[in-house]
Structure formats: structure tokens, C-alpha cells
Design an enzyme around this catalytic site. Structure first.
Site, PDB file in Angstrom:
ATOM      1  N   ASP A 202       0.861  -1.176   0.000  1.00  0.00           N
ATOM      2  CA  ASP A 202       0.000   0.000   0.000  1.00  0.00           C
ATOM      3  C   ASP A 202       0.905   1.236   0.000  1.00  0.00           C
ATOM      4  O   ASP A 202       1.485   1.601   1.017  1.00  0.00           O
ATOM      5  CB  ASP A 202      -0.894  -0.039   1.250  1.00  0.00           C
ATOM      6  CG  ASP A 202      -1.670   1.265   1.450  1.00  0.00           C
ATOM      7  OD1 ASP A 202      -1.443   2.231   0.701  1.00  0.00           O
ATOM      8  OD2 ASP A 202      -2.507   1.305   2.374  1.00  0.00           O
ATOM      9  N   GLN A 205       0.739   6.549   0.973  1.00  0.00           N
ATOM     10  CA  GLN A 205       1.516   7.634   1.587  1.00  0.00           C
ATOM     11  C   GLN A 205       2.915   7.742   1.003  1.00  0.00           C
ATOM     12  O   GLN A 205       3.453   8.835   0.854  1.00  0.00           O
ATOM     13  CB  GLN A 205       1.621   7.409   3.107  1.00  0.00           C
ATOM     14  CG  GLN A 205       0.323   7.581   3.860  1.00  0.00           C
ATOM     15  CD  GLN A 205      -0.234   8.985   3.772  1.00  0.00           C
ATOM     16  OE1 GLN A 205       0.495   9.965   3.615  1.00  0.00           O
ATOM     17  NE2 GLN A 205      -1.533   9.099   3.866  1.00  0.00           N
ATOM     18  N   LYS A 228      -2.565  12.199  -3.196  1.00  0.00           N
ATOM     19  CA  LYS A 228      -1.553  12.423  -2.153  1.00  0.00           C
ATOM     20  C   LYS A 228      -0.201  12.757  -2.771  1.00  0.00           C
ATOM     21  O   LYS A 228       0.799  12.872  -2.083  1.00  0.00           O
ATOM     22  CB  LYS A 228      -1.446  11.181  -1.263  1.00  0.00           C
ATOM     23  CG  LYS A 228      -2.741  10.886  -0.487  1.00  0.00           C
ATOM     24  CD  LYS A 228      -2.572   9.680   0.405  1.00  0.00           C
ATOM     25  CE  LYS A 228      -3.883   9.059   0.825  1.00  0.00           C
ATOM     26  NZ  LYS A 228      -4.602   9.801   1.862  1.00  0.00           N
TER      27      LYS A 228
END
Ligand code: 7TS
Length: 408
Positions: A202, A205, A228
Site C-alpha cells: 500500500d 503515503q 496524495k
């Protein structure tokens, strides 16, 4: 080491930053939730709608050809950024959440069965927990969780112990949104592959802060979101190995993902289109590529270097601040300062700071198990980006003093 970042020049690229909130300059420290967008991204989206808007892959007219060319050129920009082998390995999605759901449904339903295990970590975002829980329920597999230590670092010894021939997939966050921890994904991938497990990282971020080379990592699935990374919302990517994608059934059926359809039988389209049913977020994809070009122009090394200076500066202040407890103190971390303050609920902190123009996030950050681990209902989180300044960190701490005094 690249050129140092010119923060003032970078700030001038982001129109939204230049405004006041309650008469105070906006200090935007909620970048882990979503980053702001530079002019070039906004202009690319606007230009697309003003000059090129048409549906892709179907029209014979000029606008459709232009839109298709721009959409596919964006795929190449994104392929290069992550060093995927080919454009077949770059699937556009609505974002990280959809990328993970795609894998859990399509790959999961065909490759995971009764008695198999999915291994995730204690610091996952809900979007890398719930789809696996749903899969485990469907196929009677078991979800296992790698514990973490007080600093918010994954317990690598426990990871090795939990890994076994039963492990079909390891799902791990590259950089935790609640703690800032950067996980050692290279080692994790190697060890997972040694027992024959696939790995989904994942990267929601991490992708704006850490260089990712999917071939060097040998990662099976890498998921991230454009918003992001200075790009538009509602668009993201799943990068996956062609061999793995080839063997997966489609996730959704519809237009664009087919070659031929009769009522008896449908022949699916080639990669990557097999996984892109329906009209995609064309403008979003074009904006995403522009955002990647923006990151490339500054350079991820320079970005990481500058953001580390900022995080170190903020961390020093946090350590010196009476009554403040940092949540997440991993040795390897980036851009996130999560904390709780004695006697002040994080939501109250968030509201008081907003009155001072300082935007932070307060809540469980869609990582409730992390809150449970630290026995807090929520944290306050300041998250930094390339356009933030030391003066803004100062503003955060001045506002925190006000909050502390108010509740004293
Ligand atoms: N994974 C991580 C690590 C995240 O931080 C987020 C969003 C997601 C997945 C989901 O991404 P999406 O683009 O599909 O929504 N994190 C946050 C956050 O920290 N505050 O708001 C959203």
C-alpha cells in the site's frame, strides 16, 4: 544529493496556500489526507476540458484521438516513474482503495482458499484490512496480523514466524499514515517470496516521499493514489506484474474491457484495458501525469531531503513540548507527526488550531487498530509536504501552546 529545494518558488506553484483562515495565514499540515495541487496540474485538467474533452479508445474524431493519446501518454509517464516493465502493468483505478479491492476480489477469489492465510501488519489503513477480511470471509481463509513495537515499527521476527507455506499474500503499508513509519518492504518482499506468497504494498503515503522501483523491489502489487502526490482526487493506480495480471479474471465488466461480446460469450480485452471497465477519470489521469512531472522536476531525492529537515525540526519541538506525547517514533519515518496532548481531546485541538489557521487532522486516521494499540481514542496529526516551512511548524507549536493554556 540533488539541488536544494527552493521552498518559496515551490509555494508560489500552489495557489490555494495563499489565503487566510479566520484572518490568519493558512498553514496546511494535512498533507497525508490529501496534498494541494500545483498550477500545472490544475491547468492540465482545465486544458483537457477546454480543448480536448472526448471519450477515449472509441471515437474516430480528432478530439477522441487527442484524449486517447494524452491518456495513454500519461500511462507511460506513470510507468516510468515506478519503473514498471510495460504499460500493461499500469492499471488506472479510483485510487489506493479501489486498487486493493481489485486485487482482493480478482486475485484473491482465484488464488486464496479454505485454510490459506493472508498476512497484514498492525499498522494498516482500513483499506488494507477490510478487503482482506471480506476475502477471508468469502473463501474461509484466515487473516493474520504482524505485531508492532511501541515505536510503531513492524516486528520483523514475528513476521518471519508468522510466514509459512499457508501464507498466500502479505499486505503491507509502505509508509504508515497514522505513524509515519516506513516499512522495510524490500526485505518483506524477499521473505514473502521465499515461502511462495505474493506481496501487495500500500503505497498511498509513500509514493510522494520515497522513490519506488517496482522491478528492483520485485513487488507483485503496488497501489497508490494521485491525490496524495499533488494530483487530482478520484484517480490512482495499481502496478502489478503482467504474468500475475494475465492470470487474473476481470474485476468489473463493461465497456473498454472487452474485445467481443455476444450473449453467449465475451472475449476480454488485453492488459491493461481488461481491468479498466467503463469511462475512466480521463482528466484525472492527465492531471496525475502532470503531478508526476512536477515531482520529477524537483526530484524525489531533493523532496525527501527537504522533508526530513522539516520533520526533524518539528520532532525536536514535539519532544521539548510539555504534556505532548508523540505517537509513532520509528527510526525510519517520514513526514508525519502524530501526537496526543494531556487533557485536550485531539478533536478539540483540531478545532482550536483551525481558528489559528492551522489545518491538521484529528481522528483515528482510518487506522483504528493503531489507536487500540496505543490505547488512545484518536490522535492529532500534522503531516508535512514539500511546500511547508519552518515558520509554519512554528505556527503549529504556537497554536498548540494556546490550546494547552486554554485547557490548563
Ligand atoms: N492507505 C493509506 C496508508 C492511506 O493513508 C490512505 C488514505 C489510503 C490507503 C486510502 O487512500 P484513498 O486515496 O483510496 O482514500 N489516508 C488518509 C489519511 O491519512 N487521511 O485521509 C485519508
Amino acid at each position: 544529493m540533488g539541488m536544494p529545494c527552493d521552498t518559496e518558488a515551490i509555494r508560489s506553484d500552489f495557489p490555494i496556500l495563499h489565503q487566510e483562515i479566520y484572518g490568519k495565514p493558512l498553514v496546511y499540515l494535512d498533507n497525508a489526507a490529501t496534498t494541494q495541487k500545483p498550477h500545472c496540474v490544475i491547468d492540465a485538467v482545465r486544458h483537457y476540458y477546454e480543448k480536448d474533452n472526448a471519450n477515449i479508445h472509441r471515437g474516430v474524431h480528432t478530439l477522441s484521438e487527442r484524449a486517447t493519446a494524452d491518456y495513454e501518454a500519461a500511462r507511460e509517464t506513470i510507468r516510468l516513474f515506478f519503473n514498471a516493465r510495460s504499460k500493461k502493468e499500469v492499471i488506472f483505478t479510483r485510487g489506493t482503495t479501489e486498487s486493493i479491492n481489485l486485487v482482493a476480489s480478482s486475485w484473491g477469489d482465484t488464488n486464496v482458499g479454505k485454510g490459506d492465510e493472508i498476512l497484514i501488519t498492525h499498522m494498516e489503513h482500513h483499506s488494507n484490512i477490510v478487503p482482506w477480511q471480506m476475502l477471508c470471509e468469502r473463501v474461509e481463509a484466515t487473516l493474520k496480523v504482524v505485531p508492532m513495537n511501541e515505536a510503531g515499527e513492524m516486528d520483523m521476527h514475528a513476521f518471519e514466524t508468522l510466514l509459512s507455506e499457508r501464507t498466500k499474500l502479505v499486505g503491507v503499508v509502505h509508509m504508515s499514515n497514522a505513524l509515519g513509519t516506513i516499512n522495510p518492504i524490500r526485505t518483506i518482499i524477499k521473505q514473502a517470496h521465499a515461502v511462495g506468497a505474493r506481496v501487495l504494498v500500500d503505497g498511498a503515503q509513500a509514493a510522494a516521499h520515497v522513490a519506488v522501483d517496482v522491478q528492483a523491489l520485485d513487488v507483485d502489487f503496488y497501489a497508490t493514489s494521485a491525490h496524495k502526490m499533488y494530483g487530482p482526487t478520484g484517480v490512482g493506480v495499481l502496478i502489478a506484474k503482467e504474468t500475475v495480471l494475465d492470470a487474473m479474471p476481470p474485476y468489473q465488466g463493461g465497456g473498454d474491457m472487452i474485445l467481443t461480446v455476444t450473449f453467449e460469450k465475451t472475449q476480454y480485452n488485453d492488459l491493461p484495458h481488461k481491468f479498466e471497465a467503463g469511462t475512466p477519470n480521463i482528466a484525472g489521469v492527465i492531471g496525475f501525469a502532470k503531478a508526476i512531472e512536477y515531482i520529477n522536476a524537483i526530484g524525489l531525492d531533493a523532496i525527501a531531503e527537504r522533508e526530513k529537515v522539516l520533520l526533524d525540526y518539528a520532532t525536536q519541538k514535539a519532544v521539548a513540548f510539555d504534556g505532548l506525547r508523540q505517537i509513532g517514533t520509528a527510526k525510519d519515518k517520514a513526514c508525519v507527526l502524530s501526537f496526543v496532548m494531556d487533557g485536550v481531546h485531539p478533536h478539540d485541538l483540531g478545532t482550536i488550531l483551525d481558528r489559528e489557521g492551522v489545518a491538521i487532522r484529528a481522528g483515528h486516521h482510518c487506522a483504528m487498530p493503531v489507536m487500540q494499540f496505543y490505547k488512545v481514542p484518536a490522535t492529532a496529526r500534522a503531516s508535512f509536504s514539500i511546500y511547508n516551512t519552518e515558520a509554519e511548524v512554528d505556527a503549529l507549536f504556537i497554536a498548540l501552546i494556546k490550546a494547552r493554556d486554554l485547557f490548563a
